[in-house]
Every structure is written in structure tokens, then in C-alpha cells.
Design a protein around this motif. Structure first.
Motif, PDB file in Angstrom:
ATOM      1  N   GLY A 338       0.751   1.714  19.431  1.00  0.00           N
ATOM      2  CA  GLY A 338       0.038   2.577  18.509  1.00  0.00           C
ATOM      3  C   GLY A 338      -1.349   2.031  18.240  1.00  0.00           C
ATOM      4  O   GLY A 338      -1.625   0.846  18.436  1.00  0.00           O
ATOM      5  N   ASP A 339      -2.235   2.889  17.751  1.00  0.00           N
ATOM      6  CA  ASP A 339      -3.631   2.469  17.564  1.00  0.00           C
ATOM      7  C   ASP A 339      -3.800   1.481  16.421  1.00  0.00           C
ATOM      8  O   ASP A 339      -4.898   0.962  16.203  1.00  0.00           O
ATOM      9  N   PHE A 340      -2.724   1.169  15.700  1.00  0.00           N
ATOM     10  CA  PHE A 340      -2.820   0.167  14.638  1.00  0.00           C
ATOM     11  C   PHE A 340      -3.231  -1.193  15.179  1.00  0.00           C
ATOM     12  O   PHE A 340      -3.748  -2.032  14.439  1.00  0.00           O
ATOM     13  N   VAL A 341      -3.004  -1.434  16.482  1.00  0.00           N
ATOM     14  CA  VAL A 341      -3.371  -2.741  17.036  1.00  0.00           C
ATOM     15  C   VAL A 341      -4.878  -2.867  17.235  1.00  0.00           C
ATOM     16  O   VAL A 341      -5.399  -3.979  17.377  1.00  0.00           O
ATOM     17  N   GLN A 342      -5.590  -1.749  17.253  1.00  0.00           N
ATOM     18  CA  GLN A 342      -7.027  -1.792  17.507  1.00  0.00           C
ATOM     19  C   GLN A 342      -7.746  -2.279  16.247  1.00  0.00           C
ATOM     20  O   GLN A 342      -7.840  -1.567  15.248  1.00  0.00           O
ATOM     21  N   ARG A 343      -8.267  -3.488  16.320  1.00  0.00           N
ATOM     22  CA  ARG A 343      -8.916  -4.115  15.180  1.00  0.00           C
ATOM     23  C   ARG A 343     -10.129  -4.900  15.682  1.00  0.00           C
ATOM     24  O   ARG A 343     -10.143  -5.401  16.810  1.00  0.00           O
ATOM     25  N   THR A 344     -11.123  -5.006  14.827  1.00  0.00           N
ATOM     26  CA  THR A 344     -12.279  -5.830  15.156  1.00  0.00           C
ATOM     27  C   THR A 344     -11.911  -7.300  15.000  1.00  0.00           C
ATOM     28  O   THR A 344     -10.884  -7.646  14.397  1.00  0.00           O
ATOM     29  N   ASP A 345     -12.767  -8.162  15.500  1.00  0.00           N
ATOM     30  CA  ASP A 345     -12.499  -9.598  15.351  1.00  0.00           C
ATOM     31  C   ASP A 345     -12.393  -9.990  13.881  1.00  0.00           C
ATOM     32  O   ASP A 345     -11.578 -10.845  13.515  1.00  0.00           O
ATOM     33  N   LYS A 346     -13.205  -9.372  13.047  1.00  0.00           N
ATOM     34  CA  LYS A 346     -13.154  -9.685  11.610  1.00  0.00           C
ATOM     35  C   LYS A 346     -11.817  -9.253  11.016  1.00  0.00           C
ATOM     36  O   LYS A 346     -11.221  -9.982  10.212  1.00  0.00           O
ATOM     37  N   GLU A 347     -11.343  -8.093  11.413  1.00  0.00           N
ATOM     38  CA  GLU A 347     -10.041  -7.632  10.915  1.00  0.00           C
ATOM     39  C   GLU A 347      -8.907  -8.490  11.452  1.00  0.00           C
ATOM     40  O   GLU A 347      -7.898  -8.704  10.765  1.00  0.00           O
ATOM     41  N   LEU A 348      -9.064  -8.985  12.660  1.00  0.00           N
ATOM     42  CA  LEU A 348      -8.025  -9.833  13.246  1.00  0.00           C
ATOM     43  C   LEU A 348      -7.869 -11.153  12.512  1.00  0.00           C
ATOM     44  O   LEU A 348      -6.816 -11.802  12.606  1.00  0.00           O
ATOM     45  N   LEU A 349      -8.894 -11.564  11.768  1.00  0.00           N
ATOM     46  CA  LEU A 349      -8.761 -12.775  10.957  1.00  0.00           C
ATOM     47  C   LEU A 349      -7.682 -12.628   9.904  1.00  0.00           C
ATOM     48  O   LEU A 349      -7.013 -13.602   9.539  1.00  0.00           O
ATOM     49  N   ASP A 350      -7.490 -11.416   9.406  1.00  0.00           N
ATOM     50  CA  ASP A 350      -6.512 -11.173   8.348  1.00  0.00           C
ATOM     51  C   ASP A 350      -5.142 -10.794   8.894  1.00  0.00           C
ATOM     52  O   ASP A 350      -4.120 -11.109   8.297  1.00  0.00           O
ATOM     53  N   LYS A 351      -5.141 -10.084  10.003  1.00  0.00           N
ATOM     54  CA  LYS A 351      -3.852  -9.667  10.574  1.00  0.00           C
ATOM     55  C   LYS A 351      -4.022  -9.363  12.046  1.00  0.00           C
ATOM     56  O   LYS A 351      -4.937  -8.632  12.431  1.00  0.00           O
ATOM     57  N   ASN A 352      -3.143  -9.926  12.847  1.00  0.00           N
ATOM     58  CA  ASN A 352      -3.098  -9.545  14.252  1.00  0.00           C
ATOM     59  C   ASN A 352      -1.657  -9.202  14.598  1.00  0.00           C
ATOM     60  O   ASN A 352      -0.729  -9.452  13.822  1.00  0.00           O
ATOM     61  N   TYR A 353      -1.490  -8.613  15.757  1.00  0.00           N
ATOM     62  CA  TYR A 353      -0.160  -8.173  16.172  1.00  0.00           C
ATOM     63  C   TYR A 353       0.283  -8.898  17.443  1.00  0.00           C
ATOM     64  O   TYR A 353       0.931  -8.328  18.307  1.00  0.00           O
ATOM     65  N   ASN A 737     -12.596  -0.652   6.916  1.00  0.00           N
ATOM     66  CA  ASN A 737     -11.448  -1.536   6.779  1.00  0.00           C
ATOM     67  C   ASN A 737     -10.611  -1.172   5.561  1.00  0.00           C
ATOM     68  O   ASN A 737     -11.130  -1.034   4.450  1.00  0.00           O
ATOM     69  N   VAL A 738      -9.306  -1.060   5.770  1.00  0.00           N
ATOM     70  CA  VAL A 738      -8.431  -0.591   4.704  1.00  0.00           C
ATOM     71  C   VAL A 738      -8.268  -1.623   3.596  1.00  0.00           C
ATOM     72  O   VAL A 738      -8.006  -1.268   2.442  1.00  0.00           O
ATOM     73  N   GLN A 739      -8.437  -2.920   3.891  1.00  0.00           N
ATOM     74  CA  GLN A 739      -8.385  -3.938   2.834  1.00  0.00           C
ATOM     75  C   GLN A 739      -9.481  -3.689   1.805  1.00  0.00           C
ATOM     76  O   GLN A 739      -9.234  -3.702   0.593  1.00  0.00           O
ATOM     77  N   MET A 740     -10.698  -3.463   2.319  1.00  0.00           N
ATOM     78  CA  MET A 740     -11.822  -3.227   1.412  1.00  0.00           C
ATOM     79  C   MET A 740     -11.662  -1.891   0.699  1.00  0.00           C
ATOM     80  O   MET A 740     -11.941  -1.781  -0.506  1.00  0.00           O
ATOM     81  N   LEU A 741     -11.222  -0.871   1.421  1.00  0.00           N
ATOM     82  CA  LEU A 741     -11.060   0.444   0.807  1.00  0.00           C
ATOM     83  C   LEU A 741      -9.978   0.413  -0.274  1.00  0.00           C
ATOM     84  O   LEU A 741     -10.117   1.072  -1.310  1.00  0.00           O
ATOM     85  N   PHE A 767      -7.037   5.714   5.875  1.00  0.00           N
ATOM     86  CA  PHE A 767      -5.763   5.047   5.558  1.00  0.00           C
ATOM     87  C   PHE A 767      -4.716   5.540   6.560  1.00  0.00           C
ATOM     88  O   PHE A 767      -4.261   6.686   6.478  1.00  0.00           O
ATOM     89  N   LYS A 768      -4.356   4.698   7.491  1.00  0.00           N
ATOM     90  CA  LYS A 768      -3.453   5.095   8.567  1.00  0.00           C
ATOM     91  C   LYS A 768      -2.129   4.344   8.442  1.00  0.00           C
ATOM     92  O   LYS A 768      -2.033   3.313   7.799  1.00  0.00           O
ATOM     93  N   HIS A 769      -1.134   4.914   9.082  1.00  0.00           N
ATOM     94  CA  HIS A 769       0.178   4.282   9.159  1.00  0.00           C
ATOM     95  C   HIS A 769       0.694   3.992   7.745  1.00  0.00           C
ATOM     96  O   HIS A 769       0.572   4.826   6.861  1.00  0.00           O
ATOM     97  N   TYR A 770       1.229   2.808   7.499  1.00  0.00           N
ATOM     98  CA  TYR A 770       1.845   2.533   6.196  1.00  0.00           C
ATOM     99  C   TYR A 770       0.816   2.401   5.078  1.00  0.00           C
ATOM    100  O   TYR A 770       1.174   2.456   3.902  1.00  0.00           O
ATOM    101  N   ALA A 771      -0.456   2.246   5.426  1.00  0.00           N
ATOM    102  CA  ALA A 771      -1.496   2.204   4.393  1.00  0.00           C
ATOM    103  C   ALA A 771      -1.586   3.524   3.643  1.00  0.00           C
ATOM    104  O   ALA A 771      -2.134   3.583   2.538  1.00  0.00           O
ATOM    105  N   LYS A 772      -1.055   4.597   4.211  1.00  0.00           N
ATOM    106  CA  LYS A 772      -1.030   5.886   3.511  1.00  0.00           C
ATOM    107  C   LYS A 772      -0.251   5.789   2.200  1.00  0.00           C
ATOM    108  O   LYS A 772      -0.562   6.492   1.236  1.00  0.00           O
ATOM    109  N   ILE A 773       0.761   4.935   2.189  1.00  0.00           N
ATOM    110  CA  ILE A 773       1.533   4.744   0.955  1.00  0.00           C
ATOM    111  C   ILE A 773       0.627   4.198  -0.144  1.00  0.00           C
ATOM    112  O   ILE A 773       0.654   4.672  -1.285  1.00  0.00           O
TER     113      ILE A 773
END
Length: 835
Positions: A338-353, A737-741, A767-773
Motif C-alpha cells: 500500500g502507498d503508506f510505505v511511501q515516505r520522505t527521508d524525514k518521515e522515515l526518521l519517525d517511522k519506517n516499514y 506530514n500527518v504528525q504535523m497535521l 489523513f490516510k489509512h488509520y490516521a483517518k481515525i
């Protein structure tokens, strides 16, 4: 994965038809040929789906090779296909072929001879099956080819749904087919598991079938394609279209066939032993692709060496698509995410898959090379892939990291077990999707770890090597695994497989300690308190460590009774008795350790799980100074997750150590390598210490490379200065980025006004995937505080659109509907006294 269940029953009509059609006479003889017996024939109870024995599909015909020629009608969301299927009877002679073909328009069926001449065949298309009358009776030494001209119409097929693991069984998906959704690419992709490949090509859609394949895919020149095996050639057609030819020369199960079409950037990684390693991502994420799918070549090397069985396929590609109906899928040579894996390097600092990358890659051995013969045996796929995550973590990041990962998985199973307890290998289930749960994944991974500890590392990996080599390119059941382990170890392992794979539940232990100073005896009493009516009394070899002043002694013991006493000669009362010293046993337990014993365990026992267990035990007496001191000490634990756990536990302590806590937290904010720890430290400082001197620390955090730390810093500033917090929130509104949002949303929930509603409306699509909650919760709280009727009504409409999205996961819909209900309650007029 943990799943929710849909109560849907699929009637296996094709199996019944198959069984009744196989009674034929041999030419020139009146002798009746033996008729295959299916699982339904030997299961007379039809009252409920759970009464049906879910055995392996009866094999009457065997597909050897499938050749497809496909193109697409994007407007109608059709696949136009031509299939040439090479078949032979499996064992018994037959003059009938039944193929699964769900929701198709069948234009014609022919017999294709060696000269490519087509001879029409009679057929019936009923209940998603093509029942073909062959031109004669064939024996299993005779190969024939049927040619089928068809149109696949996935959106006209009733979607019977799935589970939280796989939310749809539509098989073939057109994403934004008319290009009407702004910002969303046009794509086509497939998802075959469990039995949905037959939505896009006719086949025998069972996991115990095997075939080689070739696919000609005709698309507009702007699109890239991906399928199993090798891209042999691409041919321009002169009409702005191109035909790509993919060839898969090694056999695999039909559900592992895949195809994807879209405007993807192909990022090439270092080839592994001559095999191409490619990543297919949207153009925006191409610069980050090698970090998104981090360490793939190294994983291939590691798993090949560890297992002693080299990765057999000719390439390995990984692709990210929009709106995928599962987390990821291990299609042979071409894993789909799923496209949830697509993250920038900055986002990958917080979470990777990375663990999902490892999971899907390990499937290329366990699931693709060797496949479960029935969905009842699904853990032979998913338990191994889950344990593959552990093995990678252990190799790459160390035992602490692996045990932390395993702990999360174990807790997921334990949580699920409160509502259901199933045999791991299940021959009775309501729907095959029920198999995709915390038992098949989480519990299965834990069981494999216990098996490794029981037989030892050398025997464990030698057994896996034998299992893979003996069963490659075939389908297996649980006994194939047991027999491989028994052949290597020389042991009868029925006791282990019966209680863990073929029974339900886990031990629930009560552990009691006492020391007899007169007789110098340390006693350990272990009670198995699980309900024995539906859970076995477990037999397990475990280790008990006894810590004395000058030594630690390990005692192997065999746990096998409901109430069992173990006694050890010890000169003085031990400093600690550590039951299950390897922390390998899947169980729930209670122990009567003192605060000093828990503290000693934290400071002296070697494993991550020892330290975590000790901290949890200490927090039962948070007012004790030794307990508090140990939790504060854990702020500097070598494992980042325990540092964060200690930070999160500080609010439970009764007080004291403030100077030490402040100093440690400041140090963590400035120097900790893990963003989750830095963010947690900032959060605790801002919530627990009203100290204006920390503002400079929070200001510095706004420029941290991690979004998570930036978000925590903004919230910390807001707690001190709400006006500045609102200003910062406005500045970060445009972030993707959903963390900031989420942080912006949290600021508006507490301090925003009606003007901030525009932020929520504009951000909902981010807000995609479980972030919709989280979005639904934030938005409902914001609207309730603003208390504007018109805004609440428009907000309800926006959330209802989210909840009604086709294929949305049940848990997301549940929480979005809860948010909607809270808004409707707020809008409802107050009840009168008479009401």
C-alpha cells in the motif's frame, strides 16, 4: 495482523460438480474408474459454515502453464483477455475441466492444438465456474490446451468482502480510472489472495495448484507495467500503445500471480547475485525509494545464507500502489505494498516499514517457494513471514530490538485471545478470511521462536533447510514441517505440534517463590491456571536462573503438570529467581516478586524482556523509592523503547528525583538518537514542569529533523503560550506530514475558533489509512467545542463520506461513526421532562 470478521459463506459448488463428473468408463471396458472424494462428501453436516471440514481442494486437473494476453477498457473498468491454459488430469482420467472465473463474460472456449488451430468446446458458465466438456477422455499422461476469450468485469462482480487484513476480494482494481480525482494517479493492480486471481484470469484458484505463466500486457505508452518473472521485451504498437511481455518460468500458486499498471518511477538498487532489484514508486518518492525499501539486497543475502536455500526467483521487485486492500502482498518476484510505505527521508526518521519489507521477502521462501496446501494451513505461510521479521531484527539491530518487536506481536495475539481462541491450524472456520488473524500471524511467530529454543539454533535452521528443499514448488500441510524437524533432530515432536499448532490457547501461569532457610532450599511453584476444557495442559522445557551473590546458575526444567513444585539447593536466599530465563514461552503469568527483586532483575538480568518485565512489576508499587529510582534509571536504558517507556511512566511515580529527571530529559532531548524518545521527553517536560527556561529547548525542537519532535515542540510551546501556538499551527497547516497535521489539529481542538474549520476541510484527504481515525476524533472534538450548528452539520457530511468509502476498513468506519454519533448527540435537542 489482527482482524475483524465478516460472516460470509461461500458454497463450494464447483467442488461438488467436480466430484459428480468424474465417474467415467474406460474405453472398451465396463470397469468404473475410482471417483475422487472431496472434503464435503465426507462431512454430512451442512447446518452451518463451521460444520464444514475445510480440507485441501481435490485435484482433478492440474494447470501446468497459463499464457495471458490482456488489455484494458479504463472507462468501463474491464480487462479484455485471452487465456491459453495448458492442463492435464491430475491422476484419474477425465473428460471435463472446471475453471474458476469470477464475474466474467465468456466469449468462447476452444481446444488449441499444436498448430494453434482452435476447435470450439461446449461449456457452461454458472456460479463463477466454467464447466468445459472436453473432446475426449484424457489420462494424466496427456496434456491439452484450452483457449478462452473473455472479459473480466471486476466492478460488476459482487464483492463478498474480506477482513481487516484483506478488505476486498474483487481481485482486479482500477484506481481513478477516468483521472477525475485530483492528485491521485491512474493505476491498475491485482490482489489474488485468497481466491481472487480468478477475477482476472480463468484458473483453478486454489493454493495447492501450481503453474508457470507468461503475460502480454498492452497499455498506453505512458504507463509502466510489472508482473511476475522477467520482462522479456516491450513492443511499440504504433498507436500510442505498447505491449510488455513478462515470463515466469518457475511454478507458483495462482493467487501469487500479479500485475500492476501505472505511471511509476523505477528505481534500481544493487543487483543481488545477478538478479535485478527494482522499486516502483510514484515520482515524488523516487529519491527516497532505496530508504523506503531499505536493505533489500542485504535481506536477500541474509535469508539465503541463514536458510541454506538461495532465493530461487529471477528478480525481486517491490511496488507501492494507491488504495491497496491489504497491507502488502508477497506476489512471487513482485511484492505489492500500500502507498503508506511511501515516505520522505524525514518521515522515515519517525517511522519506517522495514519489518513489512522483511515479512514479504521471507514469504518468497515460505508461501511462494513452499505454499500451504489449504487455507486451514495458512500459518505455514504467515507464521514464518512474521518470524522472518524477528530474524531480520535480530541480525541487523540486535537481540533487544528483536525482542521488542516480538513483544508487540505477542501482545497483539494476547489481546485477540481475550475474544477468541482457535487452533492455529484450523480445519473448521466460517470463511477462509477468518484465517488472517492474530493467531496465524502473531501466535504462529511466537510458536516458531519456541520451537527454535526447544531444538536449538543449529537444528532449527537445518530443519527449515530440509523442509524447503524437500517441498520446493509444492504445497504442504503442517505435518510436512513436523516431519522435517523430526528427521533432523531424531525426536518425536508430536507433543509440541499437537499442543501448539493443533490446539488452542496458551499457558496462564501463577508463579510462587519461597526460601527454606533451614534446609537451604529455594522452591518455585508453577500453576497452570488456563481452562483445561478447551486449552491443553502444556508441556514445555524452560530454564530457571537463580542469582546468588557470586554466581548465577541456570536450571533446565520440564513444565508438565497443573501444579508443579521445583526445588533447588541454594546456600542463602537468592537475590532473584528468574523463571523462563530465555523469555521464550508464550504465556500470561503472575509472580509474587518483591520490589527489590524486580529492581535487581532490571539491573542484572540480560534480556530486554527481563528489563521490561521488571519495570512493569515495579510500577505496581510506584510510591516505593526503589521502584521510582529504578524507573528513573531506565531513562538511560540502552534500548530506545525502554527509555520511552520510562518517560511515559514518570507520571505514575509519587514524586521525588525531580532534578535527576529534569537533567535526564534535557539530555535526551538534546542527544537521544531516536525521535520517539526526544518527542516523549519534550512532552513530559512541558506537561509536568512549568519551567519557562525550557522554551529555548522547545524552540530548538521546532528545527529538529524529525516531524514527531517538531510536533511535540509546537505542542509544548502552545501549553505555555497559546497565542504563539496558534501562530505556529497556522504556519504548519500546509504540511503534508500527518504528525504535523495532527499537532495542528490538536492546537485547534483546544484553542481554535470557527475560522480554523477550513483547515480540517482542506486536510481531510491528507489523513490516510488509520490516521483517518485521528482526524475524525480531532474534528469532532473541535466542532463540539466551537458549537456552531452549520459547521457541525457540514462536518457530519464530511465524516459520513469518509465512513461510506468503498472498501474502507471496519475499524476505521467504526471510529469515524463514533465521531459522527458524538456530533449528532450534540445537535440533538435536549430532552424534556416528560421525555
Amino acid at each position: 495482523m489482527k482482524v475483524n470478521y465478516l460472516q460470509s459463506l461461500v458454497m463450494l459448488l464447483s467442488v461438488v460438480l467436480l466430484a459428480t463428473s468424474c465417474k467415467v468408463n474406460k474405453p472398451g471396458s465396463s470397469t468404473t474408474v475410482a471417483m475422487p472424494i472431496s472434503s464435503e462428501d465426507v462431512n454430512p453436516e451442512k447446518d452451518s459454515a463451521l460444520a464444514i471440514y475445510r480440507g485441501s481442494a481435490t485435484r482433478t486437473n492440474d494447470i501446468l502453464h497459463t499464457k495471458l494476453d490482456v488489455s484494458f477498457n479504463w472507462k468501463k473498468q474491464y480487462l479484455i483477455g485471452k487465456a491459453s491454459i495448458k492442463v492435464k488430469p491430475y491422476f484419474y482420467p477425465t473428460k471435463q475441466l472446471i475453471l474458476d472465473a469470477k464475474g466474467m463474460e465468456i466469449k468462447g472456449v476452444s481446444l488449441l492444438d499444436t498448430s494453434k488451430t482452435k476447435t470450439p468446446l461446449s461449456y457452461t458458465y454458472v456460479n463463477d465456474s466454467i464447466i468445459i466438456a472436453l473432446n475426449k477422455t484424457y489420462t494424466n499422461e496427456q496434456i491439452y490446451t484450452v483457449y478462452i476469450d473473455y472479459v473480466a468485469k471486476p466492478n460488476e462482480l459482487e464483492d463478498k468482502g474480506g477482513s481487516s487484513a484483506i478488505t476486498s476480494d474483487k481481485g482486479l482494481y482500477f484506481i481513478n480510472p477516468l483521472g477525475e480525482e485530483e492528485g491521485k494517479p491512474q493505476q491498475i493492480w491485482t490482489q489474488g489472495e485468497t481466491e481472487a486471481s480468478s477475477v482476472w484470469f480463468p484458473t483453478i484458484d486454489q493454493p495447492n495448484e501450481r503453474m508457470t505463466q507468461e503475460i502480454y500486457i498492452t497499455v498506453n505508452n505512458k504507463y509502466t507495467t510489472l508482473s511476475n518473472g522477467e520482462l522479456v521485451f516491450s513492443m511499440e504498437n504504433g498507436d500510442s500503445t505498447r505491449t510488455d511481455y513478462w515470463s515466469m518460468e518457475l511454478p507458483h500458486a495462482p493467487y501469487l500471480a500479479m500485475m500492476a499498471v501505472g505511471e511509476f518511477e523505477i528505481v534500481k538498487d544493487t543487483a543481488w547475485r545477478g538478479r535485478p532489484i527494482n522499486y516502483y514508486v510514484e515520482k515524488k518518492y523516487a529519491p527516497y525509494a532505496k530508504n523506503i525499501f531499505a536493505n533489500t539486497p542485504e535481506m536477500l543475502e541474509f535469508y539465503s545464507n541463514l536458510l541454506g536455500v538461495e532465493y530461487v526467483w529471477n528478480k525481486y521487485s517491490q511496488i507501492a500502489v494507491r488504495d491497496f486492500v491489504s497491507g502488502a502482498m508477497e506476489n512471487t518476484t513482485a511484492a505489492l505494498f500500500g502507498d503508506f510505505v511511501q515516505r520522505t527521508d524525514k518521515e522515515l526518521l519517525d517511522k519506517n516499514y522495514e519489518y513489512i519489507v522483511a515479512h514479504e521477502l521471507f514469504h518468497e521462501w515460505f508461501g511462494d517457494l513452499v505454499t500451504c496446501e489449504s487455507w486451514s494451513n495458512l500459518p505455514l505461510n504467515e507464521s514464518f513471514a512474521t518470524y522472518g521479521e524477528y530474524l531480520w531484527e535480530e541480525y541487523k539491530y540486535g537481540l533487544d530490538a528483536a525482542d521488542y518487536h516480538s513483544e508487540k506481536s505477542r501482545l497483539g495475539y494476547i489481546a485477540e485471545s481475550k475474544g477468541k481462541q482457535e487452533n492455529l491450524i484450523r480445519f473448521h472456520y466460517e470463511h477462509r478470511m477468518n484465517m488472517f488473524d492474530g493467531h496465524s500471524y502473531n501466535k504462529g511467530g511466537q510458536i516458531l521462536h519456541m520451537l527454535r529454543k526447544v531444538v536449538g539454533d543449529d537444528a532449527f535452521f537445518a530443519s527449515l533447510k530440509l523442509y524447503l528443499e524437500e517441498n520446493k514448488y509444492t504445497a504442504v500441510e503442517i505435518h510436512n514441517l513436523r516431519l522435517a524437524f523430526e528427521e533432523v533432530t531424531g525426536q518425536d515432536l508430536n507433543w509440541f505440534f499437537n499442543q501448539w499448532f493443533l490446539s488452542s490457547g496458551h499457558p496462564e501461569l501463577s508463579i510462587q517463590y519461597s526460601y527454606d532457610s533451614v534446609n537451604k532450599k529455594q522452591s518455585v511453584r508453577i500453576l497452570q491456571e488456563q481452562v483445561l476444557e478447551n486449552t491443553p495442559l502444556f508441556t514445555m522445557p524452560i530454564k530457571i536462573d537463580i542469582y546468588e551473590e557470586d554466581k548465577t546458575t541456570r536450571y533446565p526444567v520440564l513444565l508438565k503438570k497443573q501444579n508443579q513444585l521445583f526445588e533447588f539447593d541454594v546456600a542463602a536466599k537468592p537475590l532473584l529467581v528468574n523463571v523462563d530465563a530465555e523469555k521464550m514461552l508464550l504465556c500470561e503469568k503472575s509472580e509474587d516478586k518483591s520490589v527489590s527483586e524486580w529492581a535487581y532483575q532490571y539491573n542484572n538480568a540480560p534480556l530486554y524482556l527481563d528489563r521490561k518485565e521488571a519495570l512493569v512489576g515495579l510500577l505496581k508499587t510506584p510510591s516505593d523509592s526503589i521502584a521510582s529510582k529504578t524507573v528513573v534509571t531506565a531513562l538511560n536504558d540502552k534500548m530506545w523503547s525502554l527509555r520511552k517507556f520510562a518517560i511515559d511512566s514518570l507520571t505514575k511515580l509519587s514524586g521525588g528525583f525531580n532534578d535527576e529527571i529534569k537533567a535526564s530529559l534535557i539530555s535526551l532531548v538534546n542527544d537521544d538518537p531516536h525521535s520517539h524518545v526526544r518527542a516523549a521527553a519534550i512532552k513530559h517536560l512541558s506537561k509536568s514542569f512549568n519551567d519557562s527556561s525550557f522554551i529555548s529547548l522547545y524552540n530548538f525542537g521546532l528545527y529538529d529533523p524529525s516531524f514527531k519532535v517538531q510536533a511535540a515542540s509546537m505542542m509544548a510551546i502552545t501549553r505555555t503560550d497559546s497565542v504563539r501556538g496558534l501562530s505556529l499551527a497556522k504556519k504548519f497547516e500546509a504540511e503534508e506530514n500527518v504528525q504535523m497535521l495532527s499537532a495542528v489539529a490538536a492546537v485547534y481542538v483546544r484553542y481554535g475558533n470557527a475560522d480554523n474549520n477550513e483547515f480540517f476541510v482542506n486536510s481531510v484527504g491528507k489523513f490516510k489509512h488509520y490516521a483517518k481515525i485521528h482526524f475524525a476524533q480531532y474534528y469532532s472534538l473541535y466542532l463540539i467545542r466551537i458549537n456552531d450548528k452549520a459547521l457541525m452539520e457540514s462536518g457530519i457530511a464530511l465524516l459520513e463520506k469518509m465512513a461510506n468509502k468503498e472498501g474502507e476498513r471496519e475499524i476505521i468506519v467504526h471510529y469515524v461513526n463514533k465521531a459522527i454519533a458524538s456530533l449528532k448527540d450534540k445537535l440533538a435537542p435536549p430532552a424534556t421532562e416528560s421525555e
